[in-house]
Design a protein around this motif. Structure first.
Motif, PDB file in Angstrom:
ATOM      1  N   PRO A 124       5.881  38.679 -52.624  1.00 29.98           N
ATOM      2  CA  PRO A 124       4.713  38.318 -51.817  1.00 29.98           C
ATOM      3  C   PRO A 124       4.829  38.795 -50.365  1.00 29.98           C
ATOM      4  O   PRO A 124       5.927  38.972 -49.830  1.00 29.98           O
ATOM      5  N   SER A 125       3.679  38.984 -49.733  1.00 23.17           N
ATOM      6  CA  SER A 125       3.616  39.560 -48.385  1.00 23.17           C
ATOM      7  C   SER A 125       4.257  38.665 -47.347  1.00 23.17           C
ATOM      8  O   SER A 125       4.930  39.144 -46.424  1.00 23.17           O
ATOM      9  N   PHE A 126       4.074  37.353 -47.443  1.00 18.58           N
ATOM     10  CA  PHE A 126       4.580  36.426 -46.426  1.00 18.58           C
ATOM     11  C   PHE A 126       5.938  35.833 -46.793  1.00 18.58           C
ATOM     12  O   PHE A 126       6.380  34.860 -46.184  1.00 18.58           O
ATOM     13  N   GLY A 127       6.565  36.415 -47.791  1.00 18.03           N
ATOM     14  CA  GLY A 127       7.953  36.097 -48.092  1.00 18.03           C
ATOM     15  C   GLY A 127       8.205  34.672 -48.538  1.00 18.03           C
ATOM     16  O   GLY A 127       7.428  34.063 -49.285  1.00 18.03           O
ATOM     17  N   HIS A 128       9.310  34.145 -48.057  1.00  8.85           N
ATOM     18  CA  HIS A 128       9.823  32.855 -48.514  1.00  8.85           C
ATOM     19  C   HIS A 128       8.846  31.717 -48.246  1.00  8.85           C
ATOM     20  O   HIS A 128       8.703  30.812 -49.078  1.00  8.85           O
ATOM     21  N   ARG A 129       8.155  31.747 -47.098  1.00  9.98           N
ATOM     22  CA  ARG A 129       7.231  30.658 -46.768  1.00  9.98           C
ATOM     23  C   ARG A 129       6.083  30.589 -47.771  1.00  9.98           C
ATOM     24  O   ARG A 129       5.731  29.502 -48.230  1.00  9.98           O
ATOM     25  N   GLN A 130       5.508  31.721 -48.108  1.00  8.18           N
ATOM     26  CA  GLN A 130       4.411  31.750 -49.075  1.00  8.18           C
ATOM     27  C   GLN A 130       4.870  31.254 -50.443  1.00  8.18           C
ATOM     28  O   GLN A 130       4.179  30.462 -51.091  1.00  8.18           O
ATOM     29  N   VAL A 131       6.033  31.696 -50.851  1.00  4.96           N
ATOM     30  CA  VAL A 131       6.554  31.288 -52.157  1.00  4.96           C
ATOM     31  C   VAL A 131       6.838  29.788 -52.189  1.00  4.96           C
ATOM     32  O   VAL A 131       6.513  29.099 -53.168  1.00  4.96           O
ATOM     33  N   SER A 132       7.419  29.256 -51.111  1.00  8.05           N
ATOM     34  CA  SER A 132       7.804  27.839 -51.085  1.00  8.05           C
ATOM     35  C   SER A 132       6.594  26.924 -51.144  1.00  8.05           C
ATOM     36  O   SER A 132       6.546  25.967 -51.943  1.00  8.05           O
ATOM     37  N   PHE A 133       5.579  27.205 -50.306  1.00  9.51           N
ATOM     38  CA  PHE A 133       4.397  26.352 -50.300  1.00  9.51           C
ATOM     39  C   PHE A 133       3.638  26.439 -51.630  1.00  9.51           C
ATOM     40  O   PHE A 133       3.153  25.424 -52.145  1.00  9.51           O
ATOM     41  N   ALA A 134       3.556  27.631 -52.179  1.00  6.36           N
ATOM     42  CA  ALA A 134       2.853  27.787 -53.453  1.00  6.36           C
ATOM     43  C   ALA A 134       3.602  27.093 -54.587  1.00  6.36           C
ATOM     44  O   ALA A 134       2.980  26.474 -55.470  1.00  6.36           O
ATOM     45  N   ALA A 135       4.919  27.197 -54.585  1.00  5.19           N
ATOM     46  CA  ALA A 135       5.704  26.534 -55.629  1.00  5.19           C
ATOM     47  C   ALA A 135       5.581  25.015 -55.536  1.00  5.19           C
ATOM     48  O   ALA A 135       5.479  24.322 -56.560  1.00  5.19           O
ATOM     49  N   LEU A 136       5.567  24.488 -54.293  1.00  2.00           N
ATOM     50  CA  LEU A 136       5.404  23.044 -54.112  1.00  2.00           C
ATOM     51  C   LEU A 136       4.034  22.583 -54.614  1.00  2.00           C
ATOM     52  O   LEU A 136       3.921  21.561 -55.300  1.00  2.00           O
ATOM     53  N   ALA A 137       2.991  23.363 -54.318  1.00  2.00           N
ATOM     54  CA  ALA A 137       1.649  23.022 -54.793  1.00  2.00           C
ATOM     55  C   ALA A 137       1.582  23.094 -56.315  1.00  2.00           C
ATOM     56  O   ALA A 137       0.935  22.253 -56.960  1.00  2.00           O
ATOM     57  N   PHE A 138       2.262  24.080 -56.873  1.00  2.00           N
ATOM     58  CA  PHE A 138       2.282  24.213 -58.333  1.00  2.00           C
ATOM     59  C   PHE A 138       2.913  22.985 -58.982  1.00  2.00           C
ATOM     60  O   PHE A 138       2.370  22.428 -59.950  1.00  2.00           O
TER      61      PHE A 138
END
Length: 363
Positions: free
Chosen positions: A243-257
């Motif tokens: 993903p473009s925004f790296g770790h932050r994008q992945v972390s927030f999306a995974a938490l929402a998931f």
């Protein structure tokens, strides 16, 4: 004076016997007359014996016609009033073994809806002969088999792509390229999603023994299995771009998931408990669990959480196939939610009239 002579002993006994016999006969006649009068008076109150009562039960005859040609297929006779349509289907199966009950569709009118198996046959009767139209629904499968097949496929297919089989990817590229952590996280989330569906199918959802055509299961499997293959191919590809925004994008999306997955599970548990606790007359209400508070805003929060899971998965992986799949899921879930919302409005109008169907704020 003439002295009155006593009657001789035989004469005396004869007179006494005659007098006593007359008294005895009079007493017996009185008792017989009394018993006879009591029998006459009580005759109108006598109940008919149980045999006669049971012999007056009205049995129905069900005439089954072909929906296309209107030709008579068979007549199912001696149907008790307490029988259900499923009982009629079983007797119809005995007469015509090629059509087992789950593939038999019966209608009151040629263009009318299919009657439910639980409907009482007496409620359909206008006379002692009931005419029903038969439609062959084709080969059927149970709902449990339907969902287990539909959800097991994506789970196994994704794992085949995750291990990067040599028949799918170039082996040289697979060994050279380093896997980004989001690839492992995506595999975990995808497997978690379908494992949850499988466990809920087995232990949470209660199906009433209904069936669905085999062609519906084939279409569902083609949709889920095909998209899973496309999604897994891109995410597990050796040239996959994170993903473009790296770790932050992945972390927030995974938490929402994960939150959407938890919410979906708790909503399904609440609905299952609601449907089997005898409280069917009221709309499902939120509990102490915060994940169920979405019932205050929408009537179908399980669809809301399902859509949220796929949108979160799209943001986490940032791939086009997942985005297309999430878009189609939004359309499908919204159609299901609108249909269920209309049923809720008919049954629970005061509680549901201010709620949205699936997306909060949008009425």
């Amino acid at each position: 004076m003439h002295r009155r002579q006593k009657p001789s002993a035989p004469e005396h006994k004869r007179d006494f016997a005659a007098h006593g016999g007359a008294l005895s006969m009079s007493h017996n006649d009185t008792r017989s007359f009394f018993n006879f009068s009591q029998l006459v008076l009580s005759a109108g109150h006598l109940k008919s014996p149980p045999v006669l009562k049971h012999s007056k039960i009205t049995y129905f005859e069900v005439e089954i016609l072909d929906v296309q040609s209107k030709k008579q297929i068979c007549i199912v006779d001696k149907i008790p009033p307490s029988s259900t349509l499923l009982d009629v289907k079983h007797k119809f199966h005995k007469a015509c073994p090629q059509w087992y009950p789950s593939r038999v569709g019966l209608q009151l009118e040629r263009n009318g809806p299919y009657l439910k198996d639980s409907i009482n046959i007496q409620s359909l009767a206008v006379s002692s002969i009931i005419t029903l139209y038969f439609t062959d629904l084709g080969q059927q499968v149970g709902w449990t088999t339907f969902f287990l097949t539909e959800y097991t496929g994506p789970l196994l297919i994704y794992l085949l792509f995750y291990i990067r089989l040599s028949t799918i990817y170039d082996q040289v590229e697979s060994t050279k390229n380093f896997r980004h952590p989001v690839v492992h996280l995506a595999c975990f989330c995808h497997c978690l999603h379908y494992i949850r569906h499988l466990l809920e199918t087995l232990f949470v959802h209660k199906f009433s023994g209904g069936h669905t055509p085999l062609k519906n299961m084939i279409k569902g499997c083609a949709f889920y299995w095909g998209f899973t293959s496309w999604i897994a191919y891109y995410i597990n590809h050796p040239r996959y771009t994170p993903p473009s925004f790296g770790h932050r994008q992945v972390s927030f999306a995974a938490l929402a998931f994960l939150m959407c997955e938890a919410g979906n599970h708790f909503i399904n548990v609440t609905l299952a408990h609601q449907n089997h606790s005898g409280l069917k007359a009221c709309f499902p209400s939120p509990t102490y669990n915060p994940f169920t508070w979405l019932f205050l805003l929408v009537s179908c929060p399980n669809y809301t959480y399902e859509v949220g899971s796929w949108i979160s998965f799209t943001v986490m992986t940032q791939t086009l196939p997942v985005g297309i799949f999430a878009f189609l899921m939004v359309i499908q879930m919204s159609l299901w939610a609108q249909k269920k919302h209309k049923l809720y409005l008919k049954r629970f109008y005061p509680e549901v009239r201010r709620k949205a169907a699936m997306i909060p704020i949008i009425f």
